[in-house]
Motif scaffolding. Sequence first.
Motif, short mmCIF file in Angstrom:
data_model
loop_
_atom_site.label_atom_id
_atom_site.label_comp_id
_atom_site.label_asym_id
_atom_site.label_seq_id
_atom_site.Cartn_x
_atom_site.Cartn_y
_atom_site.Cartn_z
N UNK A 162 0.82 -1.21 0.00
CA UNK A 162 0.00 0.00 0.00
C UNK A 162 0.86 1.27 0.00
N UNK A 163 1.96 1.22 -0.74
CA UNK A 163 2.79 2.39 -0.92
C UNK A 163 3.61 2.80 0.28
N UNK A 164 3.74 1.93 1.28
CA UNK A 164 4.50 2.29 2.48
C UNK A 164 5.39 1.12 2.88
N UNK A 165 6.38 1.43 3.72
CA UNK A 165 7.30 0.41 4.21
C UNK A 165 6.66 -0.36 5.36
N UNK A 166 6.56 -1.67 5.22
CA UNK A 166 6.07 -2.51 6.31
C UNK A 166 7.20 -2.86 7.26
N UNK A 167 8.33 -3.24 6.71
CA UNK A 167 9.53 -3.53 7.49
C UNK A 167 10.74 -3.21 6.64
N UNK A 168 11.73 -2.60 7.24
CA UNK A 168 12.91 -2.20 6.49
C UNK A 168 14.12 -2.17 7.40
N UNK A 169 15.27 -2.49 6.82
CA UNK A 169 16.55 -2.43 7.53
C UNK A 169 17.62 -2.08 6.52
N UNK A 170 18.72 -1.57 7.03
CA UNK A 170 19.88 -1.30 6.18
C UNK A 170 21.12 -1.86 6.85
N UNK A 171 22.10 -2.17 6.04
CA UNK A 171 23.36 -2.71 6.52
C UNK A 171 24.49 -1.96 5.82
N UNK A 172 25.52 -1.53 6.55
CA UNK A 172 26.60 -0.74 5.93
C UNK A 172 27.54 -1.61 5.10
N UNK A 173 26.98 -2.35 4.19
CA UNK A 173 27.74 -3.21 3.29
C UNK A 173 27.21 -2.96 1.88
N UNK A 174 28.10 -2.65 0.96
CA UNK A 174 27.69 -2.41 -0.41
C UNK A 174 28.77 -2.82 -1.39
N UNK A 175 28.70 -2.25 -2.55
CA UNK A 175 29.65 -2.60 -3.59
C UNK A 175 31.09 -2.29 -3.21
N UNK A 176 31.30 -1.20 -2.46
CA UNK A 176 32.67 -0.85 -2.06
C UNK A 176 33.26 -1.90 -1.13
N UNK A 177 32.45 -2.42 -0.18
CA UNK A 177 32.94 -3.45 0.74
C UNK A 177 33.29 -4.73 -0.02
N UNK A 178 32.47 -5.06 -1.01
CA UNK A 178 32.76 -6.26 -1.81
C UNK A 178 34.00 -6.05 -2.66
N UNK A 179 34.19 -4.84 -3.18
CA UNK A 179 35.41 -4.54 -3.93
C UNK A 179 36.65 -4.68 -3.05
N UNK A 180 36.56 -4.20 -1.81
CA UNK A 180 37.69 -4.32 -0.90
C UNK A 180 38.01 -5.78 -0.60
N UNK A 181 36.96 -6.60 -0.51
CA UNK A 181 37.18 -8.03 -0.26
C UNK A 181 37.92 -8.67 -1.44
N UNK A 182 37.59 -8.24 -2.66
CA UNK A 182 38.27 -8.78 -3.83
C UNK A 182 39.73 -8.32 -3.85
N UNK A 183 39.97 -7.05 -3.53
CA UNK A 183 41.35 -6.54 -3.49
C UNK A 183 42.18 -7.30 -2.46
N UNK A 184 41.58 -7.57 -1.29
CA UNK A 184 42.30 -8.31 -0.26
C UNK A 184 42.57 -9.75 -0.69
N UNK A 185 41.60 -10.35 -1.41
CA UNK A 185 41.80 -11.71 -1.91
C UNK A 185 42.97 -11.77 -2.89
N UNK A 186 43.06 -10.82 -3.78
CA UNK A 186 44.16 -10.81 -4.75
C UNK A 186 45.50 -10.57 -4.07
N UNK A 187 45.48 -9.76 -3.02
CA UNK A 187 46.73 -9.50 -2.30
C UNK A 187 47.18 -10.74 -1.54
N UNK A 188 46.23 -11.46 -0.93
CA UNK A 188 46.59 -12.62 -0.12
C UNK A 188 46.91 -13.83 -0.99
N UNK A 189 46.09 -14.06 -2.00
CA UNK A 189 46.23 -15.27 -2.82
C UNK A 189 47.29 -15.13 -3.91
N UNK A 190 47.30 -13.98 -4.57
CA UNK A 190 48.20 -13.81 -5.72
C UNK A 190 49.33 -12.83 -5.47
N UNK A 191 49.35 -12.18 -4.29
CA UNK A 191 50.38 -11.21 -3.94
C UNK A 191 50.45 -10.07 -4.96
#
Length: 341
Positions: free
Chosen positions: A175-204
């Motif tokens: 009905x055009x309104x939020x029934x339940x909503x939440x947010x989490x401080x995780x987005x594309x930037x956090x996932x990008x950092x995880x990939x950068x860390x993976x490349x540093x750890x696995x492939x140096x």
Amino acid sequence: MSLSLEQLRRCSVAVDLGAARTRVYLKGTGLIVDEPSVCAVNLRTGGLIAVGTPAENMAGRTPGHIAVVRPISGGAVVDITMAQRMLRQFVGEKVRRAWRRKPLLRAAACTPFDAHPLAQTAAVETLTGLGARRVELVDTLVAAAVGCGLPVEQPEATMIVVCGATTTQVAVLSLGALVAAESVPVGGDAIDRAVVQHLRTRHEVMLAGHSVRPLHLVLSGPDAASGAEVHGRDVVTGRARSVRVDADGVRNATHVPMTAVIDTIGSVLRRCPPDLVADLGDRGIMLAGGSARLPGLDSMIGQATGMPVHVAERPDICAVEGLGAMLEGKVRPLPVGPPAA
């Protein structure tokens, strides 16, 4: 929602101030701006050197007297003056002159559903500084759901997950309104950092931050099985080096931040009435936002929730397109009248 729709129809421009990109929709014209929310500033003179894509290309390549800044973070304006200067450059003098000819110009802007009052004030001041006499604020979740084509105004459940650069918002609407909503401080930037860390750890190898998103796109395409070759700096020698990265390794590296998103979805579902959750069993979950196309995100959410997961056709512009649809009067409220005889 009918009252807010009536107010929105009086607006002439819609703005989505995102941490990654800024988008502007002009009533009767469509999307006129879709640029990175980045500015390059000369620290000696205070002059604006570049905005948008040219400024983003300067990141990590500037001398000491030039700074590349982002005036928007997490859907909130953190530097009002810089955000106004950036928007002025984006819209151009021709559009600004047209705005000045409208003494009662109204604007609409997307804001996170849990935005602090100070963040809402900053968004309003940013647009009033460009000539808007009144600014209507709309929840990003509602605007994105409308932009995805979901029937948010109907008495049935719709679930939307907006994956932004710094924050992921999850909501169930009816009905055009939020029934339940939440947010989490995780987005594309956090996932990008995880990939950068993976490349540093696995492939140096240290990978440049602006190279991570193209890597995601390659690994989510038809040739993902063969992997992708990336260029970076060797951690030990400091020299340039190329390595081949496989898609499975990248997916495993992003498992932890994606798990936080899945936990948030489960929390929202537990707070919803059973009738609405039953509606979602057939309709499923809609993914929107610039990070919705991350490889493996939709399948991971589907396996965890047991519900179908759909990615919007243009997930990156759903919010501003939905806001534009409200301005154009394409969203109709439910008819209110006497009960049928």
